[in-house]
Design an enzyme around this catalytic site. Structure first.
Site, PDB file in Angstrom:
ATOM      1  N   GLY A  11     -20.747  12.556 -24.363  1.00 26.80           N
ATOM      2  CA  GLY A  11     -19.880  12.227 -25.486  1.00 26.80           C
ATOM      3  C   GLY A  11     -20.429  11.078 -26.312  1.00 26.80           C
ATOM      4  N   GLN A  12     -19.664  10.676 -27.328  1.00 24.72           N
ATOM      5  CA  GLN A  12     -20.088   9.595 -28.220  1.00 24.72           C
ATOM      6  C   GLN A  12     -20.391   8.310 -27.462  1.00 24.72           C
ATOM      7  OE1 GLN A  12     -18.339   9.115 -32.274  1.00 24.72           O
ATOM      8  NE2 GLN A  12     -16.582  10.108 -31.311  1.00 24.72           N
ATOM      9  N   LEU A  13     -19.447   7.899 -26.625  1.00 24.91           N
ATOM     10  CA  LEU A  13     -19.607   6.638 -25.917  1.00 24.91           C
ATOM     11  C   LEU A  13     -20.688   6.738 -24.845  1.00 24.91           C
ATOM     12  CD1 LEU A  13     -18.741   3.748 -25.609  1.00 24.91           C
ATOM     13  CD2 LEU A  13     -16.819   4.501 -24.192  1.00 24.91           C
ATOM     14  N   ALA A  62     -12.688  12.313 -20.971  1.00 28.83           N
ATOM     15  CA  ALA A  62     -11.278  12.401 -21.357  1.00 28.83           C
ATOM     16  C   ALA A  62     -11.013  13.721 -22.055  1.00 28.83           C
ATOM     17  CB  ALA A  62     -10.897  11.252 -22.285  1.00 28.83           C
ATOM     18  N   TYR A  63      -9.770  14.126 -22.012  1.00 25.78           N
ATOM     19  CA  TYR A  63      -9.288  15.248 -22.824  1.00 25.78           C
ATOM     20  C   TYR A  63      -8.876  14.635 -24.151  1.00 25.78           C
ATOM     21  CZ  TYR A  63      -6.703  19.538 -23.978  1.00 25.78           C
ATOM     22  OH  TYR A  63      -6.253  20.697 -24.567  1.00 25.78           O
ATOM     23  N   ASP A 104      -5.512   3.773 -28.498  1.00 24.70           N
ATOM     24  CA  ASP A 104      -4.403   3.221 -29.262  1.00 24.70           C
ATOM     25  C   ASP A 104      -3.202   4.166 -29.306  1.00 24.70           C
ATOM     26  OD1 ASP A 104      -6.159   4.904 -30.794  1.00 24.70           O
ATOM     27  OD2 ASP A 104      -5.115   4.310 -32.620  1.00 24.70           O
ATOM     28  N   TYR A 127      -1.180  13.744 -25.677  1.00 28.61           N
ATOM     29  CA  TYR A 127      -2.440  13.023 -25.461  1.00 28.61           C
ATOM     30  C   TYR A 127      -2.174  11.559 -25.120  1.00 28.61           C
ATOM     31  CZ  TYR A 127      -6.643  10.397 -26.708  1.00 28.61           C
ATOM     32  OH  TYR A 127      -7.700   9.514 -26.697  1.00 28.61           O
ATOM     33  N   TRP A 152     -10.161   4.856 -33.205  1.00 30.11           N
ATOM     34  CA  TRP A 152     -10.953   5.392 -34.325  1.00 30.11           C
ATOM     35  C   TRP A 152     -12.453   5.378 -34.019  1.00 30.11           C
ATOM     36  CZ3 TRP A 152      -8.795   3.865 -39.794  1.00 30.11           C
ATOM     37  CH2 TRP A 152      -7.400   4.032 -39.826  1.00 30.11           C
TER      38      TRP A 152
END
Length: 288
Positions: A11-13, A62-63, A104, A127, A152
């Site tokens: 994923g991104q992270l 994560a979902y 958040d 979620y 975000w």
């Protein structure tokens, strides 16, 4: 050298952690995704931890299909709650530090000042509810767990707002973007660096009590509209970006109208410098 398990490695992270890891040669990061490690399976987790002598885990899995979760509650809670509890259990058994990433969306978004870690949670979506349950499970099982809420998230990788806006600006002459939702973009590269900094701080202060919830996003406040306008300006796009209210875009899941996070706790505890969101956006766009 410490072995650090990274779940959700594609994923991104996860991919941003790969880039950031060069600055931390003392950590051996082991990147896994669903194909390599099923974190919803306790037996798979036990076998992996035993085989690899894990010292810490950063759970990026994560979902995250926010709208789909409204009709897929079982799978959302399986990955965002039950798997997190299993990770907390196995990390505790192996004396491994768990850092869990949250969101958040655990807040209602009805506040008008930045949310602190002690503010009341009130998720408005499946979620958000599943992520909040995961937080509670991890810290409830082991108070030494560190939960980092962010917002975000974007990066050079995968699907995110910045990349999608660039695509749409190449395709369209006019673009509508909501202006009545405020928050702060988070560059995944900055968050990745902060997470590794936290691991190093923990290693340097083994007796410190650091468990609990922390907030991390870039500094500043913006709207999705202003975020899009800034992307347009920095990429010299010619698309006309128009502000619209969120009621023009009906979604299955409610979005927080205001989700600015107060970062005072994470700054003061770990001595982390947090860049301004526009500066980090410039850095990300240069790397694309």
């Amino acid at each position: 050298m410490k072995n650090i398990l990274i779940t959700g490695g594609n994923g991104q992270l996860g991919q941003s952690l790969k880039n950031a890891s060069a600055a931390y040669p003392q950590f051996n990061l082991l990147f896994t995704d669903a194909g390599e490690l099923d974190i919803t399976n306790a037996d798979s987790l036990a076998a992996y931890f035993s085989a690899n002598q894990i010292d810490a885990c950063i759970n990026c899995a994560a979902y995250t299909a926010v709208d789909k979760a409204e009709s897929d509650e079982e799978n959302a809670f399986l990955l965002n709650f039950q798997a997190v509890l299993s990770l907390a259990e196995i990390c505790t058994q192996h004396n491994a530090q768990l850092i869990h990433i949250s969101t958040d969306y655990v807040f209602s978004g009805k506040q008008n000042v930045p949310y602190t870690e002690t503010d009341d949670t009130d998720p408005q979506s499946i979620y958000g509810a599943s992520k909040l349950r995961g937080e509670a499970a991890a810290i409830g099982y082991n108070p030494d767990t560190i939960v980092v809420r962010t917002s975000w998230l974007y990066s050079e990788y995968a699907v995110n707002f910045v990349k999608r806006m660039q695509e749409l600006m190449r395709e369209r002459e006019e673009l509508n973007v909501v202006f009545d939702q405020a928050g702060t973009p988070t560059y995944a590269g900055d968050l990745a660096a902060a997470l590794l900094h936290i691991l190093q701080y923990k290693a340097d202060h083994p007796d410190a009590t650091l468990g609990g919830v922390y907030h991390y996003s870039n500094e500043g406040v913006t709207s999705w509209y202003d975020f899009a306008v800034t992307i347009k300006e920095l990429t010299a796009a010619t698309t006309k970006v128009l502000p619209v209210t969120s009621d023009k875009y009906k979604t299955a899941a409610a979005r927080p109208a205001y989700s600015v996070l107060n970062k005072e706790k994470i700054r003061n505890t770990f001595g982390i410098h947090i860049p301004y969101w526009r500066d980090s956006l410039v850095k990300c766009l240069r790397r694309m």
